[in-house]
Motif scaffolding. Structure first.
Motif, short mmCIF file in Angstrom:
data_model
loop_
_atom_site.label_atom_id
_atom_site.label_comp_id
_atom_site.label_asym_id
_atom_site.label_seq_id
_atom_site.Cartn_x
_atom_site.Cartn_y
_atom_site.Cartn_z
N TYR A 19 0.81 -1.21 0.00
CA TYR A 19 0.00 0.00 0.00
C TYR A 19 0.85 1.27 0.00
N LEU A 20 2.03 1.25 0.62
CA LEU A 20 2.92 2.41 0.52
C LEU A 20 3.25 2.68 -0.95
N ALA A 21 3.59 1.64 -1.68
CA ALA A 21 3.93 1.81 -3.09
C ALA A 21 2.71 2.17 -3.93
N ALA A 22 1.61 1.46 -3.74
CA ALA A 22 0.42 1.66 -4.58
C ALA A 22 -0.25 3.00 -4.33
N LEU A 23 -0.30 3.45 -3.09
CA LEU A 23 -1.02 4.68 -2.77
C LEU A 23 -0.14 5.93 -2.87
N GLY A 24 1.16 5.76 -2.94
CA GLY A 24 2.06 6.90 -3.08
C GLY A 24 1.72 7.80 -4.25
N SER A 78 -2.13 10.00 -12.31
CA SER A 78 -2.00 9.37 -10.99
C SER A 78 -2.61 7.97 -10.99
N VAL A 79 -3.68 7.78 -11.73
CA VAL A 79 -4.26 6.44 -11.88
C VAL A 79 -3.25 5.52 -12.55
N ASP A 80 -2.63 6.00 -13.63
CA ASP A 80 -1.61 5.22 -14.33
C ASP A 80 -0.44 4.88 -13.40
N ALA A 81 0.01 5.87 -12.62
CA ALA A 81 1.13 5.66 -11.71
C ALA A 81 0.77 4.69 -10.59
N PHE A 82 -0.47 4.79 -10.07
CA PHE A 82 -0.96 3.84 -9.06
C PHE A 82 -0.86 2.42 -9.60
N TYR A 83 -1.36 2.20 -10.81
CA TYR A 83 -1.38 0.88 -11.42
C TYR A 83 0.04 0.32 -11.56
N ALA A 84 0.93 1.12 -12.10
CA ALA A 84 2.32 0.68 -12.28
C ALA A 84 2.98 0.38 -10.94
N ALA A 85 2.79 1.25 -9.97
CA ALA A 85 3.41 1.05 -8.65
C ALA A 85 2.83 -0.18 -7.95
N ALA A 86 1.53 -0.37 -8.06
CA ALA A 86 0.89 -1.53 -7.42
C ALA A 86 1.38 -2.84 -8.03
N ALA A 89 4.84 -3.55 -6.90
CA ALA A 89 4.89 -3.93 -5.48
C ALA A 89 4.28 -5.31 -5.23
N GLY A 90 3.93 -6.03 -6.28
CA GLY A 90 3.41 -7.39 -6.11
C GLY A 90 1.92 -7.54 -6.33
N GLY A 91 1.23 -6.47 -6.68
CA GLY A 91 -0.19 -6.57 -6.99
C GLY A 91 -0.39 -7.30 -8.31
N ARG A 92 -1.60 -7.80 -8.51
CA ARG A 92 -1.92 -8.50 -9.76
C ARG A 92 -2.95 -7.70 -10.54
N ASP A 93 -2.78 -7.65 -11.84
CA ASP A 93 -3.68 -6.92 -12.71
C ASP A 93 -5.12 -7.40 -12.54
N ASN A 94 -6.03 -6.42 -12.44
CA ASN A 94 -7.46 -6.73 -12.42
C ASN A 94 -8.22 -5.73 -13.28
N GLY A 95 -7.49 -5.03 -14.16
CA GLY A 95 -8.10 -4.04 -15.04
C GLY A 95 -7.16 -2.88 -15.28
N ALA A 96 -6.54 -2.84 -16.44
CA ALA A 96 -5.56 -1.79 -16.76
C ALA A 96 -6.22 -0.41 -16.77
N PRO A 97 -5.42 0.64 -16.64
CA PRO A 97 -5.97 2.00 -16.66
C PRO A 97 -6.75 2.27 -17.95
N ALA A 110 -8.17 2.17 -12.73
CA ALA A 110 -7.33 0.98 -12.84
C ALA A 110 -7.59 0.12 -11.62
N PHE A 111 -7.48 -1.19 -11.80
CA PHE A 111 -7.79 -2.14 -10.74
C PHE A 111 -6.63 -3.12 -10.57
N VAL A 112 -6.29 -3.41 -9.32
CA VAL A 112 -5.29 -4.43 -9.00
C VAL A 112 -5.81 -5.27 -7.85
N LEU A 113 -5.31 -6.48 -7.75
CA LEU A 113 -5.58 -7.32 -6.59
C LEU A 113 -4.40 -7.20 -5.65
#
Length: 128
Positions: A19-24, A78-86, A89-97, A110-113
């Motif tokens: 979450y530090l990486a994804a929400l940054g 910021s949505v794009d950056a969230f997706y890339a960072a998540a 950081a180990g998140g899994r794709d659940n819907g690209a930006p 954008a969605f990640v698991l």
């Protein structure tokens, strides 16, 4: 309307890093930490902005299945950056930006698991 939201996670440190990486990219950082000794039960980490934790994770035993949480992003970049960072950081794709026109013409998300399978979204409602 919602003041804060809490989510139980299976590995607090792994989720803290995620979450530090994804929400940054949307401006959120750790605002508060409460140890199990301080709370009398479970450890908690609160993320937010300007000293206000509004999204909490804890090492409490999850009581339900995966959840969905959406975070407001200030712009589409910021949505794009969230997706890339998540993902990094180990998140899994659940819907690209991209635009989700079935919600409304400016719904860019954008969605990640996360590591526990929760559906985490960053969304911007502003036009380009």
């Amino acid at each position: 309307m919602i003041d804060h939201l809490g989510l139980a996670v299976s590995d607090l440190e792994r989720s803290r890093s995620f979450y530090l990486a994804a929400l940054g990219p949307i401006g959120a950082t750790v605002q508060m930490q409460v140890s199990a000794q301080e709370s009398g039960g479970h450890a908690h980490i609160g993320f937010g902005v300007a000293g206000k934790p509004s999204f909490w994770i804890s090492d409490a035993t999850p009581v339900s299945g995966p959840l969905h949480v959406a975070f407001a992003a200030p712009d589409r970049a910021s949505v794009d950056a969230f997706y890339a960072a998540a993902l990094a950081a180990g998140g899994r794709d659940n819907g690209a930006p991209g635009l989700r026109l079935h919600y409304h013409p400016n719904y860019y998300a954008a969605f990640v698991l996360d590591p526990d399978g929760n559906n985490v979204e960053a969304v911007c409602h502003h036009p380009v």
